[in-house]
Design an enzyme around this catalytic site. Structure first.
Site, PDB file in Angstrom:
ATOM      1  N   ARG A 190       0.817  -1.223   0.000  1.00  0.00           N
ATOM      2  CA  ARG A 190       0.000   0.000   0.000  1.00  0.00           C
ATOM      3  C   ARG A 190       0.851   1.273   0.000  1.00  0.00           C
ATOM      4  NH1 ARG A 190      -2.768  -3.631  -1.214  1.00  0.00           N
ATOM      5  NH2 ARG A 190      -4.957  -3.973  -0.694  1.00  0.00           N
ATOM      6  N   LEU A 191       2.109   1.163  -0.352  1.00  0.00           N
ATOM      7  CA  LEU A 191       2.976   2.342  -0.457  1.00  0.00           C
ATOM      8  C   LEU A 191       2.931   2.839  -1.907  1.00  0.00           C
ATOM      9  CD1 LEU A 191       5.993   1.192   1.743  1.00  0.00           C
ATOM     10  CD2 LEU A 191       3.956   2.490   2.411  1.00  0.00           C
TER      11      LEU A 191
END
Length: 211
Positions: A190-191
């Site tokens: 989720r970066l």
């Protein structure tokens, strides 16, 4: 199905500051070409967001029909809900959801109506049945049944069978003069990578945003 449990990783690649051109159009055109090359369904589809007089947001999907340094162009019935809302509030947002490529592009700006010459030029390039379809639908208005549309289409097809289809007086288009363009590329854990271009008097300010 438990929707809260549905998730996946985004692993197709990142977007780095060194990859960015000085202005957003170059990167957008590159991504659009990659979406077309990847054979995505409807790569030119974009979500158009408007707001009514009561502050209620609305969204719908339309097709991008032209793009240059002056803006993003789409066409519509000028009596439609979106056109009426844009007449009262010209601020608009666009979203290109290229899910398969783990990308999305968000655009904000203001619309201006296209000239009659621009509209006629595009309308005359459409397939004849699409031209007739523009005459048939009073977009966003209630109708009693689909059969009403089909009957009207057949009536208009017969009317214009032997000649060119004229431009309806109620049909036109908009150009979105863009002030910001945000590029989103999915990332692992989720970066995600997000870069926002904002128009300044001297050029474009580029900022990385937290995902």
């Amino acid at each position: 199905m438990e929707l809260a449990n549905y998730r996946r990783e985004y692993l197709q690649g990142g977007l780095r500051r060194d990859d960015l051109p000085t202005e957003p159009l170059a990167l957008f055109e590159k991504w659009m070409q990659q979406a077309v090359t990847a054979d995505l369904m409807d790569p030119t589809a974009m979500v158009v967001g408007t707001v009514d007089a009561q502050g209620q947001p609305y969204q719908r999907i339309v097709l991008l029909k032209h793009l240059d340094a002056h803006g993003f162009v789409f066409y519509t019935n000028m009596g439609s809900r979106k056109a009426s809302q844009l007449a009262n509030n010209p601020k608009v947002s666009l979203l290109f959801p290229w899910h398969v490529l783990e990308r999305q592009v968000h655009v904000t700006g203001q619309v201006e109506r296209l000239s009659n010459l621009e509209v006629v030029k595009y309308f005359s390039s459409r397939p004849k049945d699409s031209q007739i379809g523009a005459w048939v639908s009073h977009q966003s208005m209630p109708i009693s049944a689909r059969g009403v549309l089909e009957a009207k289409f057949l009536e208009m097809k017969q009317k214009f069978a032997k000649g060119e289809v004229p431009l309806p007086s109620f049909w036109g288009g908009f150009r979105v003069k863009f002030d910001s363009v945000e590029f989103w590329q999915g990332g692992a854990n989720r970066l995600h990578d997000r870069f926002l271009y904002q128009r300044q008097a001297t050029g474009w300010l580029i900022e990385r945003l937290a995902p």
